[in-house]
Design a protein around this motif. Sequence first.
Motif, PDB file in Angstrom:
ATOM      1  N   ASP A  94      -4.801  -5.313   9.546  1.00  0.00           N
ATOM      2  CA  ASP A  94      -4.975  -5.306  11.002  1.00  0.00           C
ATOM      3  C   ASP A  94      -5.065  -6.728  11.553  1.00  0.00           C
ATOM      4  O   ASP A  94      -4.605  -7.003  12.662  1.00  0.00           O
ATOM      5  N   ASP A 101     -16.024  -3.481   7.572  1.00  0.00           N
ATOM      6  CA  ASP A 101     -14.839  -2.777   7.060  1.00  0.00           C
ATOM      7  C   ASP A 101     -13.579  -3.164   7.825  1.00  0.00           C
ATOM      8  O   ASP A 101     -12.726  -2.319   8.135  1.00  0.00           O
ATOM      9  N   ASP A 142      -9.959  -4.474   8.207  1.00  0.00           N
ATOM     10  CA  ASP A 142      -8.777  -4.414   7.351  1.00  0.00           C
ATOM     11  C   ASP A 142      -7.954  -5.687   7.543  1.00  0.00           C
ATOM     12  O   ASP A 142      -7.607  -6.053   8.670  1.00  0.00           O
ATOM     13  N   HIS A 170      -3.063  -9.655   1.602  1.00  0.00           N
ATOM     14  CA  HIS A 170      -3.868  -9.765   0.379  1.00  0.00           C
ATOM     15  C   HIS A 170      -4.270 -11.206   0.071  1.00  0.00           C
ATOM     16  O   HIS A 170      -5.096 -11.438  -0.809  1.00  0.00           O
ATOM     17  N   ARG A 205       0.844  -1.191   0.000  1.00  0.00           N
ATOM     18  CA  ARG A 205       0.000   0.000   0.000  1.00  0.00           C
ATOM     19  C   ARG A 205       0.881   1.244   0.000  1.00  0.00           C
ATOM     20  O   ARG A 205       1.775   1.373   0.833  1.00  0.00           O
TER      21      ARG A 205
END
Length: 341
Positions: A320, A315, A317, A303, A186
Motif C-alpha cells: 500500500d 499492520d 502493508d 519487500h 504474492r
Amino acid sequence: MTVADERSEPERGRARGGDIGALRETLAEVRRVIVGQDHMVERLLVALLARGHCLLEGVPGVAKTLAASTLATVVGGSFARIQFTPDLVPSDIVGTRVYHPGSERFDVELGPVFANFLLADEINRAPAKVQSALLEVMAERQVTLAGKTHPLPRPFVVLATQNPIESEGVYPLPEVQRDRFLFKVRVSHPSAHEELEILQRMSVRPPVAAPVLDPERLMKLQDMAEEVSVHHLVADYVVRLVMATRSPAEYGLRELEETIEIGVSPRATLGLMAAGRALALVRGRDYLLPDDVRDVAVDVMAHRLMLTFDALADDVDAADVVHRILATVPPPVVVWNQGTR
C-alpha cells in the motif's frame, strides 16, 4: 562484424518477431498447466529475462511449486528442488568435501544448487546458516568450497516459495536476503471460475508441459531484454520513485515519514529498470514505457521497504505504501519516434 550485424532490417525484424513469439508460446505453455495466476506466471518469466530471482509468497495449495517447476520444464535446462527444513545445513545445498579412503584424498561433492533452475521450497523454514549460504549463490552465482570457487551454470535463477501464515518452525528471511530477490510476488486463492476449471482440468489427467526454449536461447532473450531502449525521462522516473522512499517529504509524501524506517536500496533502482525492460520485451516492444515501470514497482519495491515499528504495529502493508508513492510521483509523458510519421 557479427552475422547479426550483417542481416538486413527486415531479417532482423523477422528474427525479433520469432523471439517474441517464443516468449508468448512459453507463457501459453505454462498457462496450459497453471490455471489462472497470470500475474505470477508473467512475473516468473520476467524474472528469468531480467536475470533475477523470484520469491513467491502464498498459502499452501495455490500452485507456487507447480508454477516454478513447470516454467523450468518449458524453458529447458537442469532443474533442482530443495525442500527447506529446520535441520538443513549449508553443505546440504552448496556441497562439501568428502574423504575417499581408496584414494586417500578429499574430493569436492557439489550440491544441488548447481542447476539452471533452483526451486527453494518453503525457504523460510531453514535456519540462518543456510540462508547465509544462499547469499553468495544468489549474488555472485558461484560457490566457494575448500578455497576454490565453482561457478554455477548459466543461466541460473532461484525460484523460492514461502508460507506467510505459519509461525511454527519458521525463520523470517533477513533483510539482506530479501533484497537479493528481484521480485516478491504474492499469490492469492483462485476465483470460483478458476477453481471450477482446476477441477475439470486436473481431476482426470493433468496436462504436462512441453519444452519451448533452451538455455542458449534464453540467454539470447536475456541479452535482448538488456538492449531495450530507455528514454532519459523514464530513467529519471525510476530514480524519483526510489528517492520517494528515502525522502518522502521532498515528493509530497510527508505522511510516509512516520511509516518508512529505511527506503529501498540501489538494487531496487536496478531492479525496476531490468524488470521493466524484460516486461516490455514480453509485451513485444523494444523500448521501455513508464507503465512498464509502474506495473513491476510493487513486486520490486515492497519487500525492500523497512517500515517503522509503529507502522508494523498498525499492520501497514508495504504494498500500500508503494501504491501511495505511485499515485503521488507523476510519470513522464514520453513520445517515441517523434517526427517519423
